[in-house]
Enzyme design. Sequence first.
Site, PDB file in Angstrom:
ATOM      1  CG  HIS A 182      31.555  -9.516 -33.203  1.00 22.06           C
ATOM      2  ND1 HIS A 182      31.574  -8.724 -32.084  1.00 22.06           N
ATOM      3  CD2 HIS A 182      32.688 -10.257 -33.139  1.00 22.06           C
ATOM      4  CE1 HIS A 182      32.656  -8.972 -31.371  1.00 22.06           C
ATOM      5  NE2 HIS A 182      33.351  -9.899 -31.998  1.00 22.06           N
ATOM      6  CD  GLN A 183      30.214 -12.043 -41.530  1.00 20.74           C
ATOM      7  OE1 GLN A 183      29.112 -11.510 -41.524  1.00 20.74           O
ATOM      8  NE2 GLN A 183      30.656 -12.760 -42.554  1.00 20.74           N
ATOM      9  CD  GLU A 230      29.878  -5.797 -31.549  1.00 18.09           C
ATOM     10  OE1 GLU A 230      30.458  -6.736 -31.011  1.00 18.09           O
ATOM     11  OE2 GLU A 230      30.151  -5.388 -32.681  1.00 18.09           O
ATOM     12  CB  ILE A 244      44.353 -11.157 -35.006  1.00 21.60           C
ATOM     13  CG1 ILE A 244      43.647 -12.331 -34.337  1.00 21.60           C
ATOM     14  CG2 ILE A 244      43.474 -10.601 -36.123  1.00 21.60           C
ATOM     15  CD1 ILE A 244      42.366 -11.949 -33.608  1.00 21.60           C
ATOM     16  NE  ARG A 282      36.534  -7.645 -27.578  1.00 19.77           N
ATOM     17  CZ  ARG A 282      36.672  -8.740 -28.313  1.00 19.77           C
ATOM     18  NH1 ARG A 282      36.507  -8.670 -29.628  1.00 19.77           N
ATOM     19  NH2 ARG A 282      36.975  -9.884 -27.748  1.00 19.77           N
TER      20      ARG A 282
END
Length: 328
Positions: A294-295, A262, A156, A233
Amino acid sequence: MKILFYDTKSYDREFFEKLLPSYPGIEIKFIEANIHEETAALAHGYDAICAFVNADLGAPVIEELHRQGVKLILMRCAGYNNVDLKTTAKCGIQVARVPGYSPEAVAEHAMALALTANRHTHKAYIKCRENNFALNGLMGVNFYQKTAGIIGTGKIGQAMAKICRGFGMKVIAYDLFPNKNLDFLEYVSLDELLSTSDLISLHCPMTPETEHLINSETIAKMKDGVILVNTSRGGLIKTDDLIAGIRDHKFFAVGLDVYEEESAYVYEDMSSSILPTSTIQRLLSFPNVTMTSHQGFFTVEALTNIAETTLENAKAFMDGAEMKNLVH
């Protein structure tokens, strides 16, 4: 093989049921409840359970799964910091994950957050809907010829680095385990990255070493007017210190897809509820903070890869074949 899916959303069912006919011998039951001590007993009679990043898989839950005969935990995500691996090893439960479902999905969302926070497009949209076409409060900065600092250069982080380079940015990076084969970024020390980056994007895993990596000390080392993005995170950032930094005008903008509090209500509609703490509301009160739920993973391609890899992990376990995505 029977698998109990916890915390099932409509999109989970859609993507897994689409692929399930290609995996004869695997049966799935979807339930809406998430896994915790009270619901772990529902796994009685199942060979495996499937959980997501927000599941409670601490020692008491794993011990209950062991008592119910569960042999495999399938994580339909890359992260597994919520799994007590010492207890799974003690109980003889294997854990498999989806290590690389779509790095580009998360990286693209990270850049979307950076752009939105920088150019205030979320506010501009609301203003235009109310026929307010004034530009006050909407000024941003160019990313072109600025410095992007990438913390964590896994798949990522690499994807984000390439996106930043495409914007004409200088890309520097910090990683405990540098990848010398990457020619599109320059590795530097953490202190140099913090002090010279105009945009800092977090892409490292959550470990004891990285917990609260962003805190009052590291924030003080950043340039004034820095843009900070976190799609990794929530625990990488000490939220109270971030709020203090925002109040001190350290940040030009902040984009968060993850945050410390969350786990209790991520992916849930809490619009009619009074939240037990005020941290999220405090973050949302700042005009230069953009938040999403968190998408980062939430694309068609990523969900397809998650379903396919999870079912491949289950099939390998069922067939007694080598499991490539085991967590040790």
